[in-house]
Design a protein around this motif. Structure first.
Motif, PDB file in Angstrom:
ATOM      1  N   LEU A   1      11.758 -13.046   5.142  1.00 13.88           N
ATOM      2  CA  LEU A   1      10.919 -11.877   4.873  1.00 13.88           C
ATOM      3  C   LEU A   1      11.346 -11.150   3.597  1.00 13.88           C
ATOM      4  N   ALA A   2      12.641 -11.120   3.313  1.00 11.88           N
ATOM      5  CA  ALA A   2      13.117 -10.468   2.093  1.00 11.88           C
ATOM      6  C   ALA A   2      12.545 -11.152   0.847  1.00 11.88           C
ATOM      7  N   ALA A   3      12.449 -12.469   0.878  1.00 11.49           N
ATOM      8  CA  ALA A   3      11.878 -13.206  -0.256  1.00 11.49           C
ATOM      9  C   ALA A   3      10.385 -12.905  -0.400  1.00 11.49           C
ATOM     10  N   MET A   4       9.687 -12.778   0.731  1.00  9.40           N
ATOM     11  CA  MET A   4       8.260 -12.435   0.703  1.00  9.40           C
ATOM     12  C   MET A   4       8.082 -11.034   0.116  1.00  9.40           C
ATOM     13  N   ASP A   5       8.932 -10.091   0.534  1.00  6.97           N
ATOM     14  CA  ASP A   5       8.873  -8.733  -0.010  1.00  6.97           C
ATOM     15  C   ASP A   5       9.162  -8.718  -1.509  1.00  6.97           C
ATOM     16  N   ALA A   6      10.128  -9.521  -1.941  1.00  4.02           N
ATOM     17  CA  ALA A   6      10.467  -9.587  -3.363  1.00  4.02           C
ATOM     18  C   ALA A   6       9.299 -10.140  -4.180  1.00  4.02           C
ATOM     19  N   LEU A   7       8.601 -11.142  -3.640  1.00  4.71           N
ATOM     20  CA  LEU A   7       7.425 -11.668  -4.337  1.00  4.71           C
ATOM     21  C   LEU A   7       6.335 -10.599  -4.413  1.00  4.71           C
ATOM     22  N   GLY A   8       6.136  -9.866  -3.325  1.00  6.51           N
ATOM     23  CA  GLY A   8       5.162  -8.771  -3.335  1.00  6.51           C
ATOM     24  C   GLY A   8       5.488  -7.740  -4.401  1.00  6.51           C
ATOM     25  N   GLN A   9       6.758  -7.393  -4.525  1.00 10.46           N
ATOM     26  CA  GLN A   9       7.204  -6.430  -5.540  1.00 10.46           C
ATOM     27  C   GLN A   9       6.939  -6.972  -6.941  1.00 10.46           C
ATOM     28  N   ARG A  10       7.261  -8.226  -7.156  1.00 13.07           N
ATOM     29  CA  ARG A  10       7.083  -8.864  -8.467  1.00 13.07           C
ATOM     30  C   ARG A  10       5.605  -8.853  -8.880  1.00 13.07           C
ATOM     31  N   ILE A  11       4.724  -9.157  -7.926  1.00 10.86           N
ATOM     32  CA  ILE A  11       3.295  -9.156  -8.203  1.00 10.86           C
ATOM     33  C   ILE A  11       2.817  -7.730  -8.484  1.00 10.86           C
ATOM     34  N   ALA A  12       3.215  -6.783  -7.648  1.00 12.04           N
ATOM     35  CA  ALA A  12       2.774  -5.395  -7.786  1.00 12.04           C
ATOM     36  C   ALA A  12       3.132  -4.813  -9.151  1.00 12.04           C
ATOM     37  N   GLU A  13       4.285  -5.173  -9.674  1.00 17.27           N
ATOM     38  CA  GLU A  13       4.737  -4.656 -10.972  1.00 17.27           C
ATOM     39  C   GLU A  13       3.832  -5.105 -12.114  1.00 17.27           C
ATOM     40  N   LYS A  14       3.116  -6.200 -11.933  1.00 18.85           N
ATOM     41  CA  LYS A  14       2.324  -6.782 -13.022  1.00 18.85           C
ATOM     42  C   LYS A  14       0.817  -6.616 -12.859  1.00 18.85           C
ATOM     43  N   LEU A  15       0.390  -5.972 -11.786  1.00 22.26           N
ATOM     44  CA  LEU A  15      -1.039  -5.828 -11.511  1.00 22.26           C
ATOM     45  C   LEU A  15      -1.751  -4.915 -12.500  1.00 22.26           C
TER      46      LEU A  15
ATOM     47  N   THR B   1       1.241 -10.787   5.554  1.00 27.06           N
ATOM     48  CA  THR B   1       2.603 -10.308   5.278  1.00 27.06           C
ATOM     49  C   THR B   1       2.797 -10.085   3.787  1.00 27.06           C
ATOM     50  N   LEU B   2       2.340 -11.024   2.960  1.00 26.49           N
ATOM     51  CA  LEU B   2       2.451 -10.854   1.513  1.00 26.49           C
ATOM     52  C   LEU B   2       1.556  -9.715   1.038  1.00 26.49           C
ATOM     53  N   ALA B   3       0.362  -9.620   1.589  1.00 31.75           N
ATOM     54  CA  ALA B   3      -0.534  -8.518   1.217  1.00 31.75           C
ATOM     55  C   ALA B   3       0.134  -7.177   1.527  1.00 31.75           C
ATOM     56  N   ARG B   4       0.746  -7.060   2.683  1.00 30.94           N
ATOM     57  CA  ARG B   4       1.441  -5.812   3.050  1.00 30.94           C
ATOM     58  C   ARG B   4       2.591  -5.518   2.102  1.00 30.94           C
ATOM     59  N   ALA B   5       3.307  -6.557   1.675  1.00 31.61           N
ATOM     60  CA  ALA B   5       4.415  -6.362   0.739  1.00 31.61           C
ATOM     61  C   ALA B   5       3.908  -5.839  -0.609  1.00 31.61           C
ATOM     62  N   ILE B   6       2.784  -6.359  -1.082  1.00 31.82           N
ATOM     63  CA  ILE B   6       2.208  -5.902  -2.348  1.00 31.82           C
ATOM     64  C   ILE B   6       1.754  -4.450  -2.226  1.00 31.82           C
ATOM     65  N   ILE B   7       1.060  -4.137  -1.141  1.00 28.88           N
ATOM     66  CA  ILE B   7       0.555  -2.770  -0.937  1.00 28.88           C
ATOM     67  C   ILE B   7       1.710  -1.783  -0.829  1.00 28.88           C
ATOM     68  N   ALA B   8       2.760  -2.151  -0.117  1.00 27.02           N
ATOM     69  CA  ALA B   8       3.936  -1.277  -0.005  1.00 27.02           C
ATOM     70  C   ALA B   8       4.609  -1.091  -1.369  1.00 27.02           C
TER      71      ALA B   8
ATOM     72  N   TYR C   1      -7.458   1.286  -0.580  1.00 28.00           N
ATOM     73  CA  TYR C   1      -6.276   2.101  -0.838  1.00 28.00           C
ATOM     74  C   TYR C   1      -6.456   2.742  -2.211  1.00 28.00           C
ATOM     75  N   ASP C   2      -6.923   3.986  -2.200  1.00 27.52           N
ATOM     76  CA  ASP C   2      -7.208   4.688  -3.453  1.00 27.52           C
ATOM     77  C   ASP C   2      -6.028   5.505  -3.960  1.00 27.52           C
ATOM     78  N   ASP C   3      -4.992   5.665  -3.132  1.00 34.55           N
ATOM     79  CA  ASP C   3      -3.883   6.551  -3.467  1.00 34.55           C
ATOM     80  C   ASP C   3      -2.673   5.814  -4.028  1.00 34.55           C
ATOM     81  N   LEU C   4      -2.854   4.584  -4.473  1.00 33.69           N
ATOM     82  CA  LEU C   4      -1.754   3.798  -5.011  1.00 33.69           C
ATOM     83  C   LEU C   4      -1.697   3.915  -6.531  1.00 33.69           C
ATOM     84  N   ARG C   5      -0.688   3.305  -7.119  1.00 28.96           N
ATOM     85  CA  ARG C   5      -0.557   3.287  -8.579  1.00 28.96           C
ATOM     86  C   ARG C   5      -1.834   2.730  -9.213  1.00 28.96           C
TER      87      ARG C   5
END
Length: 147
Positions: free
Chosen positions: A10-24, A42-49, A68-72
């Motif tokens: 799960l930590a690797a999935m969260d890290a991938l979500g973070q990596r994607i979110a930073e570049k969106l 699970t990956l979608a939740r990681a990106i949204i978080a 989700y309108d209140d995100l970056r």
């Protein structure tokens, strides 16, 4: 420039979500494919978080679309599993939801697919032992952002 990434836990999935979110960027599509239980939600939740959402992230399996309108960056999380025809996205008003937002699409093939869009980051998830593997294919506008 397809790339395979090991996601042993799960930590690797969260890290991938973070990596994607930073570049969106607005207009991007993250197209998540894979059989049931491979970790699309699970990956979608990681990106949204990673974009700043702190509350629960419900699966849009029954609602089909959650916004989700209140995100970056505004984000639309859609699960197209229950669609019988890609034309149903018109009935849902998908284009209106996508205006200036990122689309996080589970089961994108049920909506006609998004791989033809330059802002599509296609991620195919597969079970590998106890973990997962993500096969990532970036669209043209992701070439300079990925990896």
């Amino acid at each position: 420039m397809t790339m395979a990434l090991a996601l042993p836990d799960l930590a690797a999935m969260d890290a991938l979500g973070q990596r994607i979110a930073e570049k969106l960027a607005p207009g991007d599509v993250i197209a998540l494919t894979g059989s049931l239980g491979t970790g699309k939600t699970t990956l979608a939740r990681a990106i949204i978080a990673a974009l700043g959402h702190v509350d629960e992230v419900p699966s849009p399996t029954y609602t089909i679309i959650e916004t989700y309108d209140d995100l970056r960056i505004p984000l639309v999380h859609a699960d197209f599993y229950r669609l019988d025809d890609p034309g149903e996205t018109d009935e849902l008003g998908l284009d209106d939801y996508r205006e200036g937002a990122v689309l996080l699409a589970e089961w994108p093939d049920h909506a006609g697919g998004f791989a033809h869009e330059p802002g599509c980051l296609a991620i195919a998830l597969e079970k590998v032992g106890d973990g997962r593997e993500a096969v990532v294919t970036p669209g043209t506008s992701w070439q300079s952002r990925w990896p």
